[in-house]
Design an enzyme around this catalytic site. Structure first.
Site, PDB file in Angstrom:
ATOM      1  N   CYS A 108       0.841  -1.200   0.000  1.00 36.89           N
ATOM      2  CA  CYS A 108       0.000   0.000   0.000  1.00 36.89           C
ATOM      3  C   CYS A 108       0.876   1.249   0.000  1.00 36.89           C
ATOM      4  CB  CYS A 108      -0.912  -0.001   1.226  1.00 36.89           C
ATOM      5  SG  CYS A 108      -1.964   1.467   1.337  1.00 36.89           S
ATOM      6  N   CYS A 167      -0.772   5.802   7.300  1.00 35.65           N
ATOM      7  CA  CYS A 167      -2.035   5.300   7.841  1.00 35.65           C
ATOM      8  C   CYS A 167      -1.737   4.525   9.124  1.00 35.65           C
ATOM      9  CB  CYS A 167      -2.697   4.388   6.810  1.00 35.65           C
ATOM     10  SG  CYS A 167      -4.053   3.386   7.444  1.00 35.65           S
ATOM     11  N   CYS A 217      -1.978  -0.604   9.292  1.00 37.85           N
ATOM     12  CA  CYS A 217      -1.179  -1.808   8.995  1.00 37.85           C
ATOM     13  C   CYS A 217       0.281  -1.575   9.344  1.00 37.85           C
ATOM     14  CB  CYS A 217      -1.303  -2.184   7.522  1.00 37.85           C
ATOM     15  SG  CYS A 217      -2.979  -2.502   6.984  1.00 37.85           S
ATOM     16  N   CYS A 223      -8.399   0.816   0.125  1.00 38.78           N
ATOM     17  CA  CYS A 223      -7.648   0.105   1.167  1.00 38.78           C
ATOM     18  C   CYS A 223      -7.297  -1.304   0.697  1.00 38.78           C
ATOM     19  CB  CYS A 223      -8.487   0.040   2.433  1.00 38.78           C
ATOM     20  SG  CYS A 223      -7.700  -0.876   3.775  1.00 38.78           S
ATOM     21  N   GLN A 236     -16.340  -9.963  14.178  1.00 35.17           N
ATOM     22  CA  GLN A 236     -14.969 -10.190  13.753  1.00 35.17           C
ATOM     23  C   GLN A 236     -14.736  -9.631  12.346  1.00 35.17           C
ATOM     24  OE1 GLN A 236     -12.364 -11.424  15.351  1.00 35.17           O
ATOM     25  NE2 GLN A 236     -13.374 -12.069  17.235  1.00 35.17           N
ATOM     26  N   TYR A 257     -19.161 -11.936  27.879  1.00 35.89           N
ATOM     27  CA  TYR A 257     -18.827 -10.967  26.835  1.00 35.89           C
ATOM     28  C   TYR A 257     -19.352 -11.520  25.509  1.00 35.89           C
ATOM     29  CZ  TYR A 257     -15.460 -10.069  30.590  1.00 35.89           C
ATOM     30  OH  TYR A 257     -14.872  -9.859  31.812  1.00 35.89           O
ATOM     31  N   GLU A 269     -23.392  -9.492  28.428  1.00 38.51           N
ATOM     32  CA  GLU A 269     -22.746  -8.566  27.491  1.00 38.51           C
ATOM     33  C   GLU A 269     -23.060  -7.138  27.917  1.00 38.51           C
ATOM     34  OE1 GLU A 269     -21.104  -6.297  24.782  1.00 38.51           O
ATOM     35  OE2 GLU A 269     -20.696  -8.454  24.800  1.00 38.51           O
ATOM     36  N   ASP A 302     -14.755 -14.187  26.094  1.00 35.90           N
ATOM     37  CA  ASP A 302     -14.264 -13.451  24.928  1.00 35.90           C
ATOM     38  C   ASP A 302     -14.204 -11.969  25.297  1.00 35.90           C
ATOM     39  OD1 ASP A 302     -13.492 -12.616  22.444  1.00 35.90           O
ATOM     40  OD2 ASP A 302     -15.376 -13.093  21.431  1.00 35.90           O
ATOM     41  N   CYS A 361      -7.758 -11.357  22.227  1.00 33.85           N
ATOM     42  CA  CYS A 361      -7.151 -10.541  21.176  1.00 33.85           C
ATOM     43  C   CYS A 361      -5.876  -9.867  21.653  1.00 33.85           C
ATOM     44  CB  CYS A 361      -8.147  -9.502  20.669  1.00 33.85           C
ATOM     45  SG  CYS A 361      -8.753  -8.370  21.941  1.00 33.85           S
TER      46      CYS A 361
END
Length: 380
Positions: free
Chosen positions: A76, A82, A85, A161, A220, A249, A270, A310, A337
């Protein structure tokens, strides 16, 4: 004369050391740690300081005098400006190796767990994988993305993108007024561009299961992330008909519906009330509570056979882990994550008699430093 360690300073000839959590690499300037972005281990670089604290500084590599063999030309043209990434300059297979090193170091240091696996590639990779995007329109109405740790809008290159699904890679000229935020969403309903305050919902599908999801809510981002995570959680928990399962969650009920389909009796908690309303539609047989997980656990069964965690990036925390362990489930699936948060929570769980029987890592965010892990915990 040596440059002062202050924002904006140019530091020349820094030797880059190992990768660190967060996509940085460790270098030193006069004994002070400098966390450098857009570099690679073994490189010799000049860096521009972006932030200074009492214990360390942050900087961006601006000139590479000795390049790593794993450095590649970013796909890119706005890479490095940006904020999205941060591993575009890294050969994709080596990026997965860097993530493996981070997972192994953090789980070993924080939890005493020896991670011996690899970070598994999940197609599509490394481009065209992202099905949810948040674009910003600049003052001229041109679509772009935020710069790193900044409100600056970096205008998208021609073609849009590179990591976005081609259906949402470039918002149309009439996407919104200057300064607005525009959502790009690809779902089972097809690609769409929406404003975040419309209250729209879309359909997502995982195998035979269908979910209604708020267009501006959490789902996701990777095309195959939900199916990979559901498969891993179900394989690890091996739910049996009639078992009591907690989905904490739970979002719109991704794991809850999968457990329900296997015959489990599901309770979910949640914090997002809109997500809870959708979870009730997605899993009519489930029972869902809206609110803080730690404060709502007294409203779900005191005993549970299975638990799915999660949590957000900060992790579940000691209070939630203790409340889960007190229910003596036969298995816990922890979807993380952030490997640092996972390491802290695994350490807490170990003190309560639960240890991981397996930990897998999945590259659900190609060309970035992010990595998703799934730990299956069982009583010691």
């Amino acid at each position: 004369m040596t440059a002062a360690l202050e924002p904006g300073a140019l530091l020349r000839g820094l030797e880059v050391g190992p990768v660190a959590h967060g996509g940085h690499f460790v270098a030193r300037h006069e004994g002070r740690v400098v966390f450098v972005r857009h570099a690679l281990t073994g490189e010799l670089v000049d860096v521009r300081v972006t932030e200074v604290s009492k214990r360390f500084a942050r900087a961006d590599a601006v000139t590479v005098h000795r390049a790593s063999p794993h450095r590649v030309e970013p796909p890119c043209p706005i890479a490095g400006r940006c904020g999205g990434c941060d591993f575009q300059h890294v050969e994709p297979a080596h990026a997965r190796e860097l993530k493996r090193q981070v997972v192994a170091e953090l789980l070993g240091h924080l939890a005493g767990y020896a991670f011996t696996g690899q970070v598994e590639e999940v197609p599509p990779s490394p481009l065209g994988w992202r099905r949810r995007m948040r674009y910003q329109l600049d003052d001229a109405g041109r679509p772009g993305l935020r710069a790193h740790r900044s409100r600056e809008v970096v205008v998208l290159p021609e073609g849009g993108c590179r990591i976005a699904d081609e259906g949402i890679a470039l918002p149309p000229p009439d996407a919104g007024r200057p300064g607005a935020e525009v959502l790009g969403v690809v779902s089972a309903d097809g690609p769409a561009f929406l404003l975040p305050d419309t209250g729209a919902t879309v359909t997502e599908q995982v195998g035979e299961l269908r979910y209604r999801v708020a267009a501006s809510g959490f789902w996701q981002a990777h095309r195959n992330a939900a199916s990979v995570l559901v498969e891993r959680v179900l394989d690890g928990l091996a739910p049996r008909d009639g078992e009591v399962a907690l989905d904490l969650y739970c979002g719109v009920g991704l794991f809850a519906q999968a457990l329900d389909a296997r015959g489990a009796r599901v309770w979910g908690i949640e914090g997002d009330r809109t997500a809870v309303e959708l979870a009730r539609r997605n899993v009519p047989a489930g029972r869902f509570q809206a609110g803080d997980v730690a404060r709502r656990l007294d409203r779900v069964p005191e005993r549970a056979d299975l638990v799915v965690l999660d949590p957000p990036r900060v992790g579940a925390g000691a209070a939630v882990i203790a409340a889960v362990a007190a229910r003596r489930p036969r298995a816990i699936a922890y979807v993380a994550c952030d490997p640092a948060a996972l390491g802290r929570d695994l350490r807490t769980a170990a003190g309560l008699g639960y240890e991981p029987s397996s930990v897998t890592a999945h590259d659900l965010f190609p060309l970035t430093h992010h990595v998703e892990c799934v730990a299956i915990l069982e009583p010691r």
